[in-house]
Scaffold this active site. Structure first.
Site, PDB file in Angstrom:
ATOM      1  N   THR A 109      60.175  41.616  70.070  1.00 19.23           N
ATOM      2  CA  THR A 109      61.393  42.220  70.594  1.00 19.23           C
ATOM      3  C   THR A 109      61.460  42.046  72.106  1.00 19.23           C
ATOM      4  O   THR A 109      60.449  42.165  72.799  1.00 19.23           O
ATOM      5  CB  THR A 109      61.566  43.732  70.272  1.00 19.23           C
ATOM      6  OG1 THR A 109      62.634  44.247  71.072  1.00 19.23           O
ATOM      7  CG2 THR A 109      60.350  44.569  70.585  1.00 19.23           C
ATOM      8  N   ASP A 121      62.823  44.147  73.808  1.00 19.24           N
ATOM      9  CA  ASP A 121      62.798  45.518  74.331  1.00 19.24           C
ATOM     10  C   ASP A 121      61.389  45.969  74.714  1.00 19.24           C
ATOM     11  O   ASP A 121      61.230  46.940  75.454  1.00 19.24           O
ATOM     12  CB  ASP A 121      63.368  46.503  73.296  1.00 19.24           C
ATOM     13  CG  ASP A 121      64.761  46.129  72.832  1.00 19.24           C
ATOM     14  OD1 ASP A 121      65.439  45.361  73.541  1.00 19.24           O
ATOM     15  OD2 ASP A 121      65.171  46.594  71.750  1.00 19.24           O
ATOM     16  N   GLY A 163      67.784  46.656  75.841  1.00 19.07           N
ATOM     17  CA  GLY A 163      66.528  47.412  75.754  1.00 19.07           C
ATOM     18  C   GLY A 163      66.611  48.651  74.882  1.00 19.07           C
ATOM     19  O   GLY A 163      65.633  49.378  74.741  1.00 19.07           O
ATOM     20  N   GLN A 172      70.271  37.332  77.108  1.00 25.24           N
ATOM     21  CA  GLN A 172      68.862  37.720  77.309  1.00 25.24           C
ATOM     22  C   GLN A 172      67.989  37.376  76.116  1.00 25.24           C
ATOM     23  O   GLN A 172      66.767  37.393  76.201  1.00 25.24           O
ATOM     24  CB  GLN A 172      68.773  39.236  77.567  1.00 25.24           C
ATOM     25  CG  GLN A 172      69.424  39.670  78.847  1.00 25.24           C
ATOM     26  CD  GLN A 172      69.765  41.148  78.822  1.00 25.24           C
ATOM     27  OE1 GLN A 172      69.081  41.950  79.439  1.00 25.24           O
ATOM     28  NE2 GLN A 172      70.820  41.523  78.119  1.00 25.24           N
TER      29      GLN A 172
HETATM   30  O1  F6P Z   1      66.519  45.233  69.927  1.00 29.10           O
HETATM   31  C1  F6P Z   1      66.977  44.093  70.566  1.00 29.10           C
HETATM   32  C2  F6P Z   1      68.376  44.281  71.071  1.00 29.10           C
HETATM   33  O2  F6P Z   1      68.774  43.113  71.765  1.00 29.10           O
HETATM   34  C3  F6P Z   1      68.589  45.505  71.949  1.00 29.10           C
HETATM   35  O3  F6P Z   1      68.112  45.344  73.254  1.00 29.10           O
HETATM   36  C4  F6P Z   1      70.080  45.690  71.842  1.00 29.10           C
HETATM   37  O4  F6P Z   1      70.437  47.015  72.086  1.00 29.10           O
HETATM   38  C5  F6P Z   1      70.358  45.308  70.414  1.00 29.10           C
HETATM   39  O5  F6P Z   1      69.281  44.483  69.988  1.00 29.10           O
HETATM   40  C6  F6P Z   1      71.652  44.566  70.197  1.00 29.10           C
HETATM   41  O6  F6P Z   1      71.823  44.380  68.835  1.00 29.10           O
HETATM   42  P1  F6P Z   1      72.868  43.356  68.208  1.00 29.10           P
HETATM   43  O7  F6P Z   1      72.297  41.972  68.304  1.00 29.10           O
HETATM   44  O8  F6P Z   1      73.009  43.818  66.796  1.00 29.10           O
HETATM   45  O9  F6P Z   1      74.128  43.468  68.997  1.00 29.10           O
END
Ligand code: F6P
Length: 367
Positions: free
Chosen positions: A141, A143, A186, A290
């Protein structure tokens, strides 16, 4: 029991380095152990829908530097709570589809499944483990918020991408004498923002673990401006919130086990700072950039080590463990200890202390 065939899946949000892990697992499995490797498509969705295919040495070649995942991923496929339809009021209907998963795993004769993912994926793996299916976890991750490991692969690449963005914002902030806010991902952990903020010399770092006081942030910008520093860079985490206030929600994804998507706090803050200070503000939300593209060298190495260690655990028949990095050494912990938990930044983190010492504001008086 001797292992003959292993499954591999990537679950949750993608991140750089997933293919590097798949490569390490598949090549070691085939080369060193003679196991067959089955790629499971789109995380647990591939088990639910029985979508899997063999992975050859050729499939695992030339993917080390490739971003994303050659297997696909999903962050909506929890076997214990899977959306199977919509009721007459338009609300999603969930069901436990575990029996179907067990049937598909057994039909494919998978002896163990390598689950590459974050806390949600480890929660799905824990559930499968409770039904007798063997799993090995590999922590991914951007995060960096998984328990019991000091680092997850993908994190350092995201820090690098965010740092480059902040560096670019720096020059335009300076030219226009503006307050520039850069919002990073994050979820509820501030690791990415803290590291990228520190790496780029941000003036203010706002993270979920330290709720901010908007007046302190405004005073900081005004003081800088009075001292002749005509611009301010604010690194803000998507999960940052004011003291006594709430996070800014961008979207609710009804069929996701983790439905809240954060986003937009930088825009809210930009307007507040502009009104309060009369300084011109602009906000940039970095978003999924990111998570995209090629992994940095550190993540390629980490992903290779993690993937290799995962196969060592299988060979030693130490099942249901997740690979971790502790005190800069590879180790492993029970997957069940990691599921559905988050590792957040501690107030006395050495990097917070270092940033404070050089005058970075965390948006709250005394810090
Ligand atoms: O957990 C990884 C992450 O990129 C987080 O930082 C972010 O809040 C979330 O996933 C975004 O999720 P999605 O790709 O479903 O928009």
């Amino acid at each position: 029991m001797s292992v003959k065939r292993i499954g591999v899946l990537t679950g949750g949000g993608d991140c750089p380095g997933l293919n590097a892990v798949i490569r390490a697992v598949a090549k070691t499995a085939i080369n060193d152990h003679g196991w067959e490797v089955i790629g499971i498509e789109d995380g647990f969705l591939g088990i639910i829908r029985n979508r899997m295919h063999p992975l050859s040495m050729g499939d695992a070649s030339n993917i080390l530097t490739q971003g994303g995942t050659i297997l696909g991923t999903s962050n909506k496929a929890d076997p214990a709570n899977f959306m199977v339809g919509i009721d007459e009021d338009g609300k999603p209907v969930f069901d436990d589809v575990t029996p179907r998963c067990i049937e598909h795993i057994s039909a494919r004769e998978l002896d163990v499944i390598v689950c590459i993912g974050g806390d949600g994926t480890m929660s799905g793996a824990s559930h499968l483990i409770s039904t007798g299916i063997r799993c090995i976890g590999v922590p991914k991750t951007i995060d960096n918020d998984l328990m019991h490991t000091e680092v997850t692969f993908g994190f350092h690449t995201a820090v690098q991408i965010a740092t480059e963005a902040l560096d670019r914002i720096h020059t335009t902030a300076s030219s226009h004498h503006r307050v520039m806010l850069v919002e990073m991902m994050g979820r509820n952990a501030g690791w990415l923002t803290l590291y990228a903020g520190a790496a780029s010399g941000a003036d203010v770092i706002l993270i979920p673990e330290i709720p901010y006081d908007v007046d302190v942030v405004c005073d900081y910008c005004k003081t800088r401006s009075k001292r002749g520093k005509a611009f301010t860079i604010i690194a803000v985490a998507e999960g940052a919130k004011p003291i006594g206030g709430e996070v800014v929600i961008d979207q609710i994804i009804a069929d996701s086990p983790d439905p809240i998507r954060l986003g937009g706090v930088s825009n809210v803050l930009a307007r507040q700072i502009e009104t309060n200070t009369r300084l011109e503000c602009r906000a940039t939300v970095l978003g999924h950039v990111q998570r995209g593209g090629t992994p940095c060298a550190h993540d390629r190495v980490l992903a290779t080590q993690f993937g290799y260690h995962a196969t060592e655990l299988i060979a030693a028949e130490e099942f249901n463990r997740m690979v971790v990095m502790q005190d800069a050494k590879l180790a492993n912990v029970p997957i069940t200890d990691v599921a559905d938990q988050q590792r957040t930044v501690e107030m006395d983190d050495p990097l917070i202390r270092a940033c404070r010492a050089i005058g970075v504001s965390f948006g709250v008086s005394g810090l």
